[in-house]
Design a protein around this motif. Structure first.
Motif, PDB file in Angstrom:
ATOM      1  N   TYR A  48      45.044  37.528  34.621  1.00  0.00           N
ATOM      2  CA  TYR A  48      45.166  37.991  33.244  1.00  0.00           C
ATOM      3  C   TYR A  48      44.505  39.357  33.120  1.00  0.00           C
ATOM      4  O   TYR A  48      43.359  39.548  33.543  1.00  0.00           O
ATOM      5  CB  TYR A  48      44.510  37.005  32.271  1.00  0.00           C
ATOM      6  N   ILE A  49      45.247  40.314  32.557  1.00  0.00           N
ATOM      7  CA  ILE A  49      44.736  41.660  32.276  1.00  0.00           C
ATOM      8  C   ILE A  49      44.697  41.810  30.769  1.00  0.00           C
ATOM      9  O   ILE A  49      45.698  41.555  30.081  1.00  0.00           O
ATOM     10  CB  ILE A  49      45.653  42.741  32.884  1.00  0.00           C
ATOM     11  N   THR A  50      43.560  42.219  30.230  1.00  0.00           N
ATOM     12  CA  THR A  50      43.420  42.265  28.783  1.00  0.00           C
ATOM     13  C   THR A  50      43.580  43.679  28.239  1.00  0.00           C
ATOM     14  O   THR A  50      43.468  44.668  28.961  1.00  0.00           O
ATOM     15  CB  THR A  50      42.070  41.669  28.341  1.00  0.00           C
ATOM     16  N   ALA A  51      43.840  43.755  26.942  1.00  0.00           N
ATOM     17  CA  ALA A  51      44.016  45.026  26.236  1.00  0.00           C
ATOM     18  C   ALA A  51      43.555  44.808  24.793  1.00  0.00           C
ATOM     19  O   ALA A  51      42.941  43.787  24.484  1.00  0.00           O
ATOM     20  CB  ALA A  51      45.481  45.461  26.295  1.00  0.00           C
ATOM     21  N   ALA A  76      35.116  46.545  29.845  1.00  0.00           N
ATOM     22  CA  ALA A  76      35.357  47.119  31.176  1.00  0.00           C
ATOM     23  C   ALA A  76      34.093  47.244  32.013  1.00  0.00           C
ATOM     24  O   ALA A  76      34.178  47.463  33.225  1.00  0.00           O
ATOM     25  CB  ALA A  76      36.024  48.483  31.043  1.00  0.00           C
ATOM     26  N   THR A  77      32.928  47.086  31.396  1.00  0.00           N
ATOM     27  CA  THR A  77      31.695  47.095  32.197  1.00  0.00           C
ATOM     28  C   THR A  77      31.549  45.810  33.003  1.00  0.00           C
ATOM     29  O   THR A  77      30.753  45.743  33.941  1.00  0.00           O
ATOM     30  CB  THR A  77      30.455  47.269  31.305  1.00  0.00           C
ATOM     31  N   ALA A  78      32.337  44.778  32.623  1.00  0.00           N
ATOM     32  CA  ALA A  78      32.210  43.478  33.297  1.00  0.00           C
ATOM     33  C   ALA A  78      33.455  43.096  34.078  1.00  0.00           C
ATOM     34  O   ALA A  78      33.433  42.096  34.803  1.00  0.00           O
ATOM     35  CB  ALA A  78      31.910  42.390  32.262  1.00  0.00           C
ATOM     36  N   THR A  79      34.534  43.859  33.945  1.00  0.00           N
ATOM     37  CA  THR A  79      35.757  43.547  34.683  1.00  0.00           C
ATOM     38  C   THR A  79      36.605  44.801  34.816  1.00  0.00           C
ATOM     39  O   THR A  79      36.587  45.667  33.938  1.00  0.00           O
ATOM     40  CB  THR A  79      36.580  42.448  33.982  1.00  0.00           C
ATOM     41  N   CYS A 128      36.413  29.097  26.479  1.00  0.00           N
ATOM     42  CA  CYS A 128      35.102  29.584  26.922  1.00  0.00           C
ATOM     43  C   CYS A 128      34.120  29.566  25.765  1.00  0.00           C
ATOM     44  O   CYS A 128      34.448  29.963  24.647  1.00  0.00           O
ATOM     45  CB  CYS A 128      35.232  31.009  27.459  1.00  0.00           C
ATOM     46  N   ARG A 129      32.908  29.112  26.052  1.00  0.00           N
ATOM     47  CA  ARG A 129      31.803  29.224  25.111  1.00  0.00           C
ATOM     48  C   ARG A 129      30.611  29.830  25.844  1.00  0.00           C
ATOM     49  O   ARG A 129      30.244  29.367  26.931  1.00  0.00           O
ATOM     50  CB  ARG A 129      31.404  27.852  24.557  1.00  0.00           C
ATOM     51  N   ASP A 130      30.040  30.891  25.294  1.00  0.00           N
ATOM     52  CA  ASP A 130      28.846  31.506  25.856  1.00  0.00           C
ATOM     53  C   ASP A 130      27.746  31.438  24.799  1.00  0.00           C
ATOM     54  O   ASP A 130      27.775  32.195  23.811  1.00  0.00           O
ATOM     55  CB  ASP A 130      29.105  32.953  26.267  1.00  0.00           C
ATOM     56  N   ALA A 131      26.809  30.527  24.974  1.00  0.00           N
ATOM     57  CA  ALA A 131      25.795  30.281  23.953  1.00  0.00           C
ATOM     58  C   ALA A 131      24.923  31.500  23.710  1.00  0.00           C
ATOM     59  O   ALA A 131      24.521  31.781  22.566  1.00  0.00           O
ATOM     60  CB  ALA A 131      24.940  29.082  24.355  1.00  0.00           C
ATOM     61  N   LEU A 151      34.487  36.565  31.382  1.00  0.00           N
ATOM     62  CA  LEU A 151      35.516  35.531  31.312  1.00  0.00           C
ATOM     63  C   LEU A 151      36.823  36.049  31.906  1.00  0.00           C
ATOM     64  O   LEU A 151      37.456  35.373  32.731  1.00  0.00           O
ATOM     65  CB  LEU A 151      35.727  35.096  29.859  1.00  0.00           C
ATOM     66  N   VAL A 152      37.238  37.237  31.494  1.00  0.00           N
ATOM     67  CA  VAL A 152      38.465  37.833  32.031  1.00  0.00           C
ATOM     68  C   VAL A 152      38.357  37.974  33.551  1.00  0.00           C
ATOM     69  O   VAL A 152      39.287  37.658  34.300  1.00  0.00           O
ATOM     70  CB  VAL A 152      38.745  39.195  31.372  1.00  0.00           C
TER      71      VAL A 152
END
Length: 359
Positions: free
Chosen positions: A121-124, A138-141, A29-32, A113-114
């Motif tokens: 996929y669950i991130t930590a 967590a504000t986005a997923t 992933c790339r977010d300019a 992205l997550v």
């Protein structure tokens, strides 16, 4: 935000051991707008959704970042299976120096992205990310654990698991006194290593520490004045070497320098490659596979998913000691390396889960 699949020559046609690791999915992933450059690797989902931390690190090259995320995600599969946790293996890396490029906008972009993976996929947290950072993610997923809004930082849980593994290995090697009076060298005193130092001192061990960060050493010395500081502990006159920084410190060259009888720590991917494990055995060094010893953090955040109480989680982590005892007994009885026994346990549990649940 731009998502791409990993180039085939870096994943499918690798010539190292990762070439046959069987990763299910790798996303770049790339977010300019925010400057995000990230890779998520999902290794295996037969046991459940892939869970693993987010490492924020200034990799020298994109290739180095990819190699790390592939190794780490495979390690998470092994960690979950060895711990008996119904989760798969995944990991993420964000490329960059967190001290200079980490921003709320970048973390929110990473959260999106997550979220785009719809729960596969669950991130930590991991090196370079904190519970506060995960609050922003967590504000986005909703596919995030270990934030302050959840079970919080997993550093102590990881340290407690490593301590439980260390004590079991010491009792196996030296008898009931275990770690009492033993000299333990802790390499890396960040959020896990520093907690491990306290547990070891309470157990009656003599502790020596090393870390590249002078600030980290000063914090540990202020809290635990009895510790000894060395530039390096790998080759120090110790009973136990506990690598708790970055991985790959166990190499054909470094094994010859180790003077400890037990190696067990929190660092992931401690072996440079699988050829190092028999070299440790040849020198009569007991190595506890890292993915067995350092599963405490995974058990904590997994408990968040299943709404287990703090006491239940601590009990689950303490049982890492039982797993270590079983591995070392089976190793002795079958004349196998501990890594071979652990790999057999992982393979048995993945096979029992069945190919039908993969993906």
């Amino acid at each position: 935000m731009t998502l791409t699949a990993a180039p085939a020559d870096l994943v499918f046609e690798r010539t190292d051991e990762l070439g046959t690791a069987g990763h299910e999915q790798v996303v770049f992933c790339r977010d300019a707008a925010s400057g995000l450059r990230a890779i998520i690797a999902i290794h295996d989902t037969r046991l459940g959704p892939a869970l693993g931390g987010t490492r924020f690190y200034p990799y020298a090259t994109e290739s180095a970042a990819l190699t790390d995320v592939l190794r780490l995600s495979q390690g998470m599969t092994h960690k979950a299976a060895a711990a008996g946790v119904p989760l798969g293996g995944g990991k993420a890396v964000i490329i960059g120096d967190p001290a200079t490029v980490k921003t709320p906008a970048l973390l929110a972009a990473y959260g999106r992205l997550v979220d785009s993976l719809s729960g596969r996929y669950i991130t930590a947290g991991d090196v370079g990310t904190s519970a506060q950072d995960l609050d922003v993610v967590a504000t986005a997923t909703r596919h995030v654990v270990g934030s302050n809004g959840g079970s919080g930082d997993s550093g102590f849980s990881t340290a407690y698991g490593v301590f439980s593994a260390l004590r079991a290995a010491a009792e196996h090697r030296w008898g009931a006194d275990g770690l009492r009076g033993r000299r333990v060298g802790v390499e890396g005193v960040g959020k896990v290593g520093a907690q491990l130092v306290g547990l070891l001192l309470e157990e009656g061990a003599e502790v020596t520490v090393s870390d590249a960060s002078g600030d980290a050493l000063a914090r540990v010395l202020e809290r635990h004045p009895r510790v000894t500081i060395r530039h390096a502990v790998l080759d120090a006159p110790l009973d136990v070497y506990a690598p708790c920084a970055l991985g790959a410190t166990l190499t054909p060259g470094s094994v010859d320098a180790i003077r400890a009888s037990i190696v067990c720590g929190a660092a992931n991917n401690q072996l440079l490659d699988s050829s190092v494990a028999p070299l440790l055995r040849r020198r009569d060094i007991t190595w506890v596979p890292d993915y067995v010893a350092n599963a405490g953090g995974l058990i904590q955040v997994g408990g968040e998913i299943w709404e287990r109480t703090a006491d239940e989680v601590r009990g689950d982590i303490a049982r890492i000691a039982d797993t270590v005892r079983a591995i070392l007994r089976r190793s002795d009885d079958g004349d196998l390396l501990p890594s071979e026994v652990a790999a057999e346990i992982v393979a048995e549990r993945l096979a029992a889960a069945g190919e039908g649940s993969r993906g």
